[in-house]
Write an enzyme that holds these catalytic residues in place. Structure first.
Site, PDB file in Angstrom:
ATOM      1  N   ASP A 141       0.835  -1.210   0.000  1.00 21.91           N
ATOM      2  CA  ASP A 141       0.000   0.000   0.000  1.00 21.91           C
ATOM      3  C   ASP A 141       0.867   1.256   0.000  1.00 21.91           C
ATOM      4  OD1 ASP A 141      -2.626   1.368   2.154  1.00 21.91           O
ATOM      5  OD2 ASP A 141      -2.372   1.400  -0.032  1.00 21.91           O
ATOM      6  N   LYS A 144       2.819   3.274  -5.679  1.00 20.63           N
ATOM      7  CA  LYS A 144       2.280   2.239  -6.579  1.00 20.63           C
ATOM      8  C   LYS A 144       3.319   1.738  -7.571  1.00 20.63           C
ATOM      9  CE  LYS A 144      -0.959   3.276  -4.004  1.00 20.63           C
ATOM     10  NZ  LYS A 144      -0.930   2.591  -2.685  1.00 20.63           N
ATOM     11  N   ASP A 169      -3.231  -3.023  -2.545  1.00 22.31           N
ATOM     12  CA  ASP A 169      -4.307  -2.033  -2.564  1.00 22.31           C
ATOM     13  C   ASP A 169      -4.174  -1.177  -3.824  1.00 22.31           C
ATOM     14  OD1 ASP A 169      -5.336   0.840  -0.586  1.00 22.31           O
ATOM     15  OD2 ASP A 169      -6.542  -0.625  -1.689  1.00 22.31           O
ATOM     16  N   ASN A 170      -5.270  -0.573  -4.265  1.00 20.89           N
ATOM     17  CA  ASN A 170      -5.274   0.454  -5.317  1.00 20.89           C
ATOM     18  C   ASN A 170      -4.821   0.000  -6.687  1.00 20.89           C
ATOM     19  OD1 ASN A 170      -3.819   2.066  -2.634  1.00 20.89           O
ATOM     20  ND2 ASN A 170      -5.872   2.661  -3.329  1.00 20.89           N
ATOM     21  N   GLU A 199     -11.396   4.212  -1.040  1.00 22.10           N
ATOM     22  CA  GLU A 199     -11.834   4.512   0.327  1.00 22.10           C
ATOM     23  C   GLU A 199     -12.675   5.797   0.375  1.00 22.10           C
ATOM     24  OE1 GLU A 199      -8.737   3.705  -0.530  1.00 22.10           O
ATOM     25  OE2 GLU A 199      -7.288   5.233   0.004  1.00 22.10           O
TER      26      GLU A 199
HETATM   27  O1  76T Z   1      -0.333   6.616  -3.088  1.00 19.87           O
HETATM   28  C1  76T Z   1      -0.957   6.077  -2.183  1.00 19.87           C
HETATM   29  N1  76T Z   1      -0.344   5.560  -1.117  1.00 19.87           N
HETATM   30  C2  76T Z   1       1.125   5.552  -1.021  1.00 19.87           C
HETATM   31  C3  76T Z   1       1.755   6.782  -0.447  1.00 19.87           C
HETATM   32  C4  76T Z   1       1.394   8.051  -0.882  1.00 19.87           C
HETATM   33  C5  76T Z   1       2.032   9.174  -0.355  1.00 19.87           C
HETATM   34  C6  76T Z   1       3.036   9.049   0.589  1.00 19.87           C
HETATM   35  C7  76T Z   1       3.393   7.804   1.018  1.00 19.87           C
HETATM   36  C8  76T Z   1       4.502   7.736   2.023  1.00 19.87           C
HETATM   37  N2  76T Z   1       4.731   6.404   2.490  1.00 19.87           N
HETATM   38  C9  76T Z   1       5.679   5.602   1.879  1.00 19.87           C
HETATM   39  C10 76T Z   1       6.294   5.977   0.700  1.00 19.87           C
HETATM   40  C11 76T Z   1       7.262   5.159   0.122  1.00 19.87           C
HETATM   41  C12 76T Z   1       7.610   3.967   0.756  1.00 19.87           C
HETATM   42  N3  76T Z   1       8.542   3.008   0.435  1.00 19.87           N
HETATM   43  N4  76T Z   1       8.508   2.049   1.406  1.00 19.87           N
HETATM   44  C13 76T Z   1       7.603   2.394   2.320  1.00 19.87           C
HETATM   45  C14 76T Z   1       6.998   3.613   1.941  1.00 19.87           C
HETATM   46  C15 76T Z   1       6.035   4.411   2.515  1.00 19.87           C
HETATM   47  C16 76T Z   1       2.763   6.670   0.523  1.00 19.87           C
HETATM   48  C17 76T Z   1      -2.439   6.065  -2.216  1.00 19.87           C
HETATM   49  C18 76T Z   1      -3.099   7.070  -2.931  1.00 19.87           C
HETATM   50  C19 76T Z   1      -4.499   7.111  -2.989  1.00 19.87           C
HETATM   51  C20 76T Z   1      -5.180   8.192  -3.734  1.00 19.87           C
HETATM   52  C21 76T Z   1      -4.571   9.427  -3.875  1.00 19.87           C
HETATM   53  C22 76T Z   1      -5.227  10.452  -4.565  1.00 19.87           C
HETATM   54  C23 76T Z   1      -6.491  10.238  -5.105  1.00 19.87           C
HETATM   55  F1  76T Z   1      -7.135  11.237  -5.749  1.00 19.87           F
HETATM   56  C24 76T Z   1      -7.088   9.009  -4.959  1.00 19.87           C
HETATM   57  C25 76T Z   1      -6.428   7.989  -4.289  1.00 19.87           C
HETATM   58  C26 76T Z   1      -5.255   6.111  -2.327  1.00 19.87           C
HETATM   59  C27 76T Z   1      -4.590   5.092  -1.629  1.00 19.87           C
HETATM   60  O2  76T Z   1      -5.297   4.108  -1.014  1.00 19.87           O
HETATM   61  C28 76T Z   1      -3.188   5.059  -1.576  1.00 19.87           C
HETATM   62  O3  76T Z   1      -2.593   4.035  -0.898  1.00 19.87           O
HETATM   63 MG    MG Z   2      -4.009   2.483  -0.494  1.00 15.82          MG
END
Ligand code: 76T
Ligand code: MG
Length: 214
Positions: A141, A144, A169-170, A199
């Site tokens: 998650d 992506k 997810d996603n 979500e």
């Molecule tokens: O992008 C997503 N999630 C990932 C994410 C995103 C940002 C920051 C992090 C920082 N955490 C992170 C980073 C890099 C990493 N490497 N190893 C660990 C690790 C941890 C993680 C996401 C987006 C949407 C979404 C956005 C916009 C929209 F309009 C609709 C839907 C819905 C989701 O359910 C999502 O899961």
């Molecule tokens: Mg997600």
């Protein structure tokens, strides 16, 4: 400096949730994020699908990529048997510290370990530094575009065994096309799609289960 959305989520949990009650923490987050501020928690609709897959797998060692505020870590850890544990990797330090507090409020700190850093740096350390043999369940998650390379990395590091379950997810929104292409065209994975919705929204999304066949 005004607070972040994630800090506001922590505030509402610490104010409204019942300490030590994971379900009340989940309800609190879902209520806040559907009524006030959208946030990227897996949510209650996809969460129910996640619950069923975790219950069926009954995993002892779980890896989560992308902790965020800890919602899915709580969702998974609450279903784990006494000795089972969940390792979750989070790169963003603010998210990691907020997740730690929310997981603590849920009373699940003894089952969940947050590892701060990038998946590509931490996955190669899991065996030696975190005493992992193989992973029973992986919830993807995080970014992506990292889903596919990290799946390859998990296999290269010998962390997958016959029957290891990957759940992503996603895969529809925002989408993980390279991951879907990789696992669906790979004989070493048995894939299942779980259509759902993004979500707290009526936008189509889905989760993909990929079982490693060894
Ligand atoms: O992008 C997503 N999630 C990932 C994410 C995103 C940002 C920051 C992090 C920082 N955490 C992170 C980073 C890099 C990493 N490497 N190893 C660990 C690790 C941890 C993680 C996401 C987006 C949407 C979404 C956005 C916009 C929209 F309009 C609709 C839907 C819905 C989701 O359910 C999502 O899961
Ligand atoms: Mg997600």
């Amino acid at each position: 400096m005004d607070q972040s959305k994630e800090q506001r989520i922590l505030n509402t949990v610490s104010y409204n949730a019942v300490k030590g009650d994971p379900e009340s923490v989940m309800k609190c987050i879902d209520k806040y994020c559907s009524q006030y501020e959208w946030a990227m928690n897996v949510g209650d609709e996809k969460g129910l699908i996640l619950d069923k897959i975790v219950e069926e797998a009954d995993p002892s060692v779980v890896l989560e990529l992308g902790t965020y505020c800890g919602y899915s870590a709580i969702r998974i850890a609450r279903l784990l048997k006494p000795k089972a544990r969940l390792l979750t990797i989070e790169f963003n330090p603010e998210f990691a510290s907020i997740a730690k507090e929310i997981i603590d409020i849920a009373g699940l700190s003894d089952k969940v370990t947050i590892l701060e850093g990038h998946s590509e740096d931490i996955i190669p350390q899991l065996k030696k530094k975190y005493e992992v043999e193989t992973l029973d369940f992986v919830f993807l998650d995080h970014w992506k575009e990292r889903y596919a390379p990290d799946t390859v990395l998990l296999e290269e590091c010998g962390l997958l065994r016959k029957g290891s379950i990957l759940l992503a997810d996603n895969v529809v929104f925002p989408g993980a096309p390279e991951f879907l292409k990789y696992v669906r065209n790979n004989q070493r994975f048995e894939c299942t799609s779980y259509p759902s919705h993004l979500e707290y929204m009526q936008v189509e999304d889905a989760m993909e289960k990929a079982v490693y066949l060894g």
